[in-house]
Design a protein around this motif. Structure first.
Motif, PDB file in Angstrom:
ATOM      1  N   ALA A 193      21.949  36.939  22.351  1.00 35.29           N
ATOM      2  CA  ALA A 193      21.345  38.141  22.941  1.00 35.29           C
ATOM      3  C   ALA A 193      22.370  39.256  23.115  1.00 35.29           C
ATOM      4  O   ALA A 193      22.095  40.420  22.810  1.00 35.29           O
ATOM      5  CB  ALA A 193      20.705  37.795  24.290  1.00 35.29           C
ATOM      6  N   LEU A 194      23.558  38.919  23.583  1.00 34.64           N
ATOM      7  CA  LEU A 194      24.576  39.938  23.824  1.00 34.64           C
ATOM      8  C   LEU A 194      25.149  40.505  22.527  1.00 34.64           C
ATOM      9  O   LEU A 194      25.364  41.703  22.416  1.00 34.64           O
ATOM     10  CB  LEU A 194      25.698  39.364  24.702  1.00 34.64           C
ATOM     11  N   PHE A 195      25.395  39.643  21.551  1.00 27.86           N
ATOM     12  CA  PHE A 195      25.982  40.130  20.302  1.00 27.86           C
ATOM     13  C   PHE A 195      24.981  40.933  19.475  1.00 27.86           C
ATOM     14  O   PHE A 195      25.350  41.889  18.808  1.00 27.86           O
ATOM     15  CB  PHE A 195      26.570  38.972  19.485  1.00 27.86           C
ATOM     16  N   SER A 196      23.699  40.555  19.522  1.00 23.14           N
ATOM     17  CA  SER A 196      22.717  41.283  18.709  1.00 23.14           C
ATOM     18  C   SER A 196      22.079  42.453  19.451  1.00 23.14           C
ATOM     19  O   SER A 196      21.554  43.367  18.831  1.00 23.14           O
ATOM     20  CB  SER A 196      21.622  40.324  18.232  1.00 23.14           C
ATOM     21  N   GLY A 197      22.147  42.445  20.775  1.00 17.67           N
ATOM     22  CA  GLY A 197      21.449  43.462  21.561  1.00 17.67           C
ATOM     23  C   GLY A 197      22.237  44.724  21.835  1.00 17.67           C
ATOM     24  O   GLY A 197      21.688  45.692  22.354  1.00 17.67           O
ATOM     25  N   PHE A 198      23.507  44.742  21.506  1.00 18.74           N
ATOM     26  CA  PHE A 198      24.355  45.897  21.816  1.00 18.74           C
ATOM     27  C   PHE A 198      25.219  46.255  20.615  1.00 18.74           C
ATOM     28  O   PHE A 198      25.671  45.383  19.884  1.00 18.74           O
ATOM     29  CB  PHE A 198      25.281  45.593  22.998  1.00 18.74           C
ATOM     30  N   THR A 199      25.436  47.553  20.434  1.00 14.83           N
ATOM     31  CA  THR A 199      26.399  48.039  19.447  1.00 14.83           C
ATOM     32  C   THR A 199      27.383  48.911  20.209  1.00 14.83           C
ATOM     33  O   THR A 199      27.006  49.929  20.788  1.00 14.83           O
ATOM     34  CB  THR A 199      25.697  48.852  18.342  1.00 14.83           C
ATOM     35  N   LEU A 200      28.648  48.488  20.221  1.00 11.97           N
ATOM     36  CA  LEU A 200      29.660  49.218  20.985  1.00 11.97           C
ATOM     37  C   LEU A 200      30.442  50.194  20.128  1.00 11.97           C
ATOM     38  O   LEU A 200      30.901  51.223  20.611  1.00 11.97           O
ATOM     39  CB  LEU A 200      30.616  48.223  21.658  1.00 11.97           C
ATOM     40  N   THR A 201      30.632  49.861  18.841  1.00 11.42           N
ATOM     41  CA  THR A 201      31.328  50.758  17.917  1.00 11.42           C
ATOM     42  C   THR A 201      30.628  50.688  16.563  1.00 11.42           C
ATOM     43  O   THR A 201      29.829  49.792  16.307  1.00 11.42           O
ATOM     44  CB  THR A 201      32.807  50.350  17.716  1.00 11.42           C
ATOM     45  N   GLY A 202      30.961  51.623  15.694  1.00 16.86           N
ATOM     46  CA  GLY A 202      30.362  51.632  14.357  1.00 16.86           C
ATOM     47  C   GLY A 202      31.023  50.671  13.377  1.00 16.86           C
ATOM     48  O   GLY A 202      30.523  50.446  12.288  1.00 16.86           O
ATOM     49  N   LEU A 203      32.161  50.095  13.753  1.00 16.82           N
ATOM     50  CA  LEU A 203      32.888  49.183  12.871  1.00 16.82           C
ATOM     51  C   LEU A 203      32.524  47.749  13.230  1.00 16.82           C
ATOM     52  O   LEU A 203      32.824  47.291  14.335  1.00 16.82           O
ATOM     53  CB  LEU A 203      34.394  49.387  13.026  1.00 16.82           C
ATOM     54  N   ALA A 204      31.886  47.039  12.304  1.00 14.05           N
ATOM     55  CA  ALA A 204      31.339  45.703  12.590  1.00 14.05           C
ATOM     56  C   ALA A 204      32.392  44.734  13.122  1.00 14.05           C
ATOM     57  O   ALA A 204      32.177  44.051  14.127  1.00 14.05           O
ATOM     58  CB  ALA A 204      30.674  45.128  11.354  1.00 14.05           C
ATOM     59  N   GLY A 205      33.536  44.629  12.456  1.00 14.06           N
ATOM     60  CA  GLY A 205      34.575  43.700  12.888  1.00 14.06           C
ATOM     61  C   GLY A 205      35.142  44.052  14.248  1.00 14.06           C
ATOM     62  O   GLY A 205      35.337  43.182  15.105  1.00 14.06           O
ATOM     63  N   PHE A 206      35.402  45.341  14.473  1.00 15.28           N
ATOM     64  CA  PHE A 206      35.943  45.787  15.756  1.00 15.28           C
ATOM     65  C   PHE A 206      34.898  45.621  16.854  1.00 15.28           C
ATOM     66  O   PHE A 206      35.224  45.253  17.982  1.00 15.28           O
ATOM     67  CB  PHE A 206      36.409  47.241  15.671  1.00 15.28           C
ATOM     68  N   ASP A 207      33.628  45.859  16.520  1.00 16.35           N
ATOM     69  CA  ASP A 207      32.536  45.703  17.474  1.00 16.35           C
ATOM     70  C   ASP A 207      32.487  44.260  17.984  1.00 16.35           C
ATOM     71  O   ASP A 207      32.428  44.019  19.185  1.00 16.35           O
ATOM     72  CB  ASP A 207      31.203  46.092  16.822  1.00 16.35           C
ATOM     73  N   ALA A 208      32.521  43.298  17.068  1.00 13.91           N
ATOM     74  CA  ALA A 208      32.472  41.884  17.451  1.00 13.91           C
ATOM     75  C   ALA A 208      33.705  41.499  18.268  1.00 13.91           C
ATOM     76  O   ALA A 208      33.599  40.769  19.263  1.00 13.91           O
ATOM     77  CB  ALA A 208      32.368  41.007  16.208  1.00 13.91           C
ATOM     78  N   ALA A 209      34.890  41.995  17.876  1.00 14.96           N
ATOM     79  CA  ALA A 209      36.121  41.679  18.599  1.00 14.96           C
ATOM     80  C   ALA A 209      36.099  42.269  20.011  1.00 14.96           C
ATOM     81  O   ALA A 209      36.520  41.608  20.973  1.00 14.96           O
ATOM     82  CB  ALA A 209      37.326  42.195  17.832  1.00 14.96           C
ATOM     83  N   LEU A 210      35.596  43.503  20.140  1.00 19.26           N
ATOM     84  CA  LEU A 210      35.509  44.140  21.454  1.00 19.26           C
ATOM     85  C   LEU A 210      34.550  43.369  22.359  1.00 19.26           C
ATOM     86  O   LEU A 210      34.860  43.091  23.523  1.00 19.26           O
ATOM     87  CB  LEU A 210      35.064  45.602  21.309  1.00 19.26           C
ATOM     88  N   LYS A 211      33.393  43.012  21.827  1.00 16.40           N
ATOM     89  CA  LYS A 211      32.424  42.224  22.603  1.00 16.40           C
ATOM     90  C   LYS A 211      33.034  40.898  23.041  1.00 16.40           C
ATOM     91  O   LYS A 211      32.900  40.486  24.196  1.00 16.40           O
ATOM     92  CB  LYS A 211      31.164  41.958  21.777  1.00 16.40           C
ATOM     93  N   ALA A 212      33.702  40.221  22.113  1.00 20.58           N
ATOM     94  CA  ALA A 212      34.311  38.927  22.431  1.00 20.58           C
ATOM     95  C   ALA A 212      35.378  39.074  23.513  1.00 20.58           C
ATOM     96  O   ALA A 212      35.456  38.258  24.434  1.00 20.58           O
ATOM     97  CB  ALA A 212      34.900  38.296  21.174  1.00 20.58           C
ATOM     98  N   GLY A 213      36.204  40.116  23.426  1.00 23.09           N
ATOM     99  CA  GLY A 213      37.243  40.336  24.429  1.00 23.09           C
ATOM    100  C   GLY A 213      36.670  40.596  25.814  1.00 23.09           C
ATOM    101  O   GLY A 213      37.113  40.019  26.814  1.00 23.09           O
ATOM    102  N   VAL A 214      35.675  41.478  25.868  1.00 22.73           N
ATOM    103  CA  VAL A 214      35.035  41.797  27.148  1.00 22.73           C
ATOM    104  C   VAL A 214      34.376  40.550  27.728  1.00 22.73           C
ATOM    105  O   VAL A 214      34.525  40.242  28.925  1.00 22.73           O
ATOM    106  CB  VAL A 214      34.003  42.940  26.969  1.00 22.73           C
ATOM    107  N   LEU A 215      33.662  39.807  26.894  1.00 20.94           N
ATOM    108  CA  LEU A 215      32.977  38.604  27.375  1.00 20.94           C
ATOM    109  C   LEU A 215      33.950  37.507  27.787  1.00 20.94           C
ATOM    110  O   LEU A 215      33.664  36.733  28.709  1.00 20.94           O
ATOM    111  CB  LEU A 215      32.000  38.084  26.322  1.00 20.94           C
ATOM    112  N   ALA A 216      35.101  37.423  27.132  1.00 20.72           N
ATOM    113  CA  ALA A 216      36.107  36.425  27.522  1.00 20.72           C
ATOM    114  C   ALA A 216      36.610  36.709  28.936  1.00 20.72           C
ATOM    115  O   ALA A 216      36.759  35.789  29.750  1.00 20.72           O
ATOM    116  CB  ALA A 216      37.258  36.417  26.523  1.00 20.72           C
TER     117      ALA A 216
END
Length: 197
Positions: free
Chosen positions: A125-148
């Motif tokens: 839900a969190l990974f598919s429900g939000f877009t934080l940046t336009g760069l896919a790899g950076f978006d996933a890394a940012l989400k993972a960092g915040v969630l960690a």
């Protein structure tokens, strides 16, 4: 910035809410003390980070498509949670002897997160429900960092909550009731995660 704030709020609400991992961390802390529960908590946090990677990579969908894999993993999860609930319910009260009993291990915490159905649903839900940046790899890394960070802080808060309960109820009967209560909540949280859509 707005989507990051919304993501953080959603992350706190979903990751910190009662579920198999958070309840088992509090229960482990109440049953065995916060020092002995910290390794288990660290394992659960690391396991959730692995779940993030699995979800973000799309591996979850590929594994779920294989016949029998979802049922097998669900069965393993149920068996482990039942084992963990029995261990917590039967732990000797800390007031009797804080050195007795084996607290769940670091690897047990990792396994719980990997087998926790709520973890996969929350991360999807969190990974598919939000877009934080336009760069896919950076978006996933940012989400993972915040969630960690959210995961560690939330899990630590649950560890302290379990420890506070133990300090409030040093009498063996009350401590036993807390342990059994946490065990029942743990089992109920798994059943809810599995069967309530």
């Amino acid at each position: 910035m707005e989507s990051l704030f919304g993501f953080i709020l959603a992350g706190i609400a979903m990751v910190a809410s009662p579920g198999p991992a958070t309840l088992s961390i509090a229960a482990t802390s109440a049953a065995f003390g916060p020092h002995r529960g910290f390794n288990y908590m660290a394992g659960a946090a690391l396991g959730l980070c692995v779940v993030m990677g699995i979800v973000a990579s799309g591996l979850t969908g590929a594994l779920a498509a294989l016949p029998g894999v979802a049922s097998f993993v669900t069965g393993l999860a149920i068996c482990y949670i039942a084992y963990l609930a029995v261990r917590i319910a039967s732990a000797p009260p800390l007031a009797e002897n804080a050195g007795q009993g084996r607290a769940p291990s670091f690897l047990g915490g990792v396994f719980l997160s990997l087998a926790n159905p709520k973890a996969y649903a929350v991360m999807a839900a969190l990974f598919s429900g939000f877009t934080l940046t336009g760069l896919a790899g950076f978006d996933a890394a940012l989400k993972a960092g915040v969630l960690a960070v959210i995961t560690f802080l939330a899990d630590f808060a649950w560890l302290l909550a379990g420890a506070a309960l133990t300090r409030c109820f040093r009498r063996p009967r009350a401590n036993r009731a807390i342990n059994i209560g946490f065990s029942l909540l743990l089992v109920v949280s798994v059943l809810l995660a599995l069967f309530v859509k």
